[in-house]
Scaffold this active site. Sequence first.
Site: not given
Ligand code: NAD
Ligand code: UDX
Length: 465
Positions: A10, A159, A162, A218, A265, A269, A274, A337
């Site tokens: 979650a 997924e 962003a 991805k 932009k 950094g 991700c 961000k």
């Molecule tokens: P997160 O750490 O916010 O959430 C993951 C959750 O999974 C945690 O709450 C944890 O307690 C739970 N968990 C772990 N093991 C478990 C288990 N065995 N049973 C039940 N719950 C369990 O992570 P997130 O940011 O949501 O990312 C999840 C995945 O999606 C990662 O692989 C990440 O790379 C990917 N992803 C993240 C983003 C993003 O913007 N954060 C975007 C795209 C993809």
């Molecule tokens: C990223 C990917 O965009 C998304 O598709 C993927 O699922 C998860 O990783 P996120 O990390 O949530 O998403 O945000 P994103 O908008 O991509 O920004 C990442 C970082 O790059 C931030 O620190 C942002 O400020 C920076 N950034 C982004 C820049 O410095 N310049 C830009 O032009 C765009």
Amino acid sequence: MVKNVCCIGAGYVGGPSCAVIAYMCHDIKVTIVDLNQARIDAWNSDKLPIYEPGLDEIVFARRGKNLFFSTNVDQAIIDADLIFVSVNTPTKKTGMGAGMAADLAYIETATRRIAQVATTSKVVIEKSTVPCRTAQSMRTILEANSNKDIRFDILSNPEFLAEGTAVTDLMKPDRVLIGCLQTPDGFAAQQKLIDVYSNWIPRERIITMNLWSSELSKLAANALLAQRISSINALSAICEATGADVDEVAYACGTDSRIGPKFLKASVGFGGSCFQKDILNLVYLSEQLHLPEVAAYWKMVVTMNEYQKMRFTHRIVRTLFNTVTHKRIALLGFAFKKDTGDTRESAAITLCSYLIQEHARVAIYDPKVDAKQIRMDLTEPGVGTNEAEVDKHITICKSAYEACAGADALVICTEWDEFKMDQLDYQKIFASMQKPAFIFDGRLILDAPKLRDIGFRVETIGKSV
Ligand code: NAD
Ligand code: UDX
């Protein structure tokens, strides 16, 4: 027909992505489960555990109707037709591949749990970002536990949301990607997921391919996005040295339709959970495949990002007459961000830690990150600052004005709208600061000429003074 969906994890992805399924498909019961009781309690409360514009409305509209948050992982697995695995896949800290490879322990634990408790057939969907061919390991574990009555099919559905724009990204995605085994059973499983997404996403935006292409796409998409930022940041260093303006260069390049204007932009950094993790993952994969040149190529994107963070920090110290000892520095923005409270890998952490080591007094303000989180980030192992140093050097403020009062310098670290020229009274800020009053704009959101008219000395990333 899919009637019951479970999401394991979650977090930032599982929470919003499955809440949107519940919001768009009232006939499907969606249960989002996690082992973390505090997180589930927060999802069930008035204050959700993550901040995302528009998310409260979606969760509050469906929670208790067809959207549920629970720690009862086993029951949710038993009830579900489709199971999203959306657990964390952080960079490994120790052991083989430490510092680069993704830690797949959470994926494996969740997969084994499904295999152990399922009493009917399931479609298991890899939603987490994983190295290419992880689905094979999941499949092996699941198949070892299947029998003539229970079968498991596996899909990859990475997924692309962003943070900060998660809800719009989920409601109107550029594309939804589904990978499956190219077999009749694989296609049948894929169709079930297509049917769910088709409730609100045009069919032509749902793209399908084989499992391994989907997994690699991805990592590739994140690597390509991060590479653009490192490219423009590398150019920003040339701009500062030559008098070229990085915004103008980005505009000139971005108007070429082959290049396009987005993600150019320059900044202090990139951060976030991700980009760095996924590139390092790709680097590790390349090394494992005996492709050292490919590994070195992608590694450079991360190296350039580290360089950019340090370059900006050094510029601050140099400009403040080569010493920041005892100087008050107002740091505006701590999230990685705008429009998120997430601080994972935020550039602000590197910046603060360096300024603390230089004995500055740092006054931090962020609209969505609380004091506890900031302290936790700055005292994490590896960051380089301990609790005593943080106590001594950091003040967490309730507003930008409070942070800037008495400061020698103001540093924009996150591009929050409320720091823009029409939102903050920079005349008032100038009056409250030490003189000369410096501004370091790490996000290119301020109007430097106007600030200079007020009396500020302004240093902007990608621009020479
Ligand atoms: P997160 O750490 O916010 O959430 C993951 C959750 O999974 C945690 O709450 C944890 O307690 C739970 N968990 C772990 N093991 C478990 C288990 N065995 N049973 C039940 N719950 C369990 O992570 P997130 O940011 O949501 O990312 C999840 C995945 O999606 C990662 O692989 C990440 O790379 C990917 N992803 C993240 C983003 C993003 O913007 N954060 C975007 C795209 C993809
Ligand atoms: C990223 C990917 O965009 C998304 O598709 C993927 O699922 C998860 O990783 P996120 O990390 O949530 O998403 O945000 P994103 O908008 O991509 O920004 C990442 C970082 O790059 C931030 O620190 C942002 O400020 C920076 N950034 C982004 C820049 O410095 N310049 C830009 O032009 C765009």
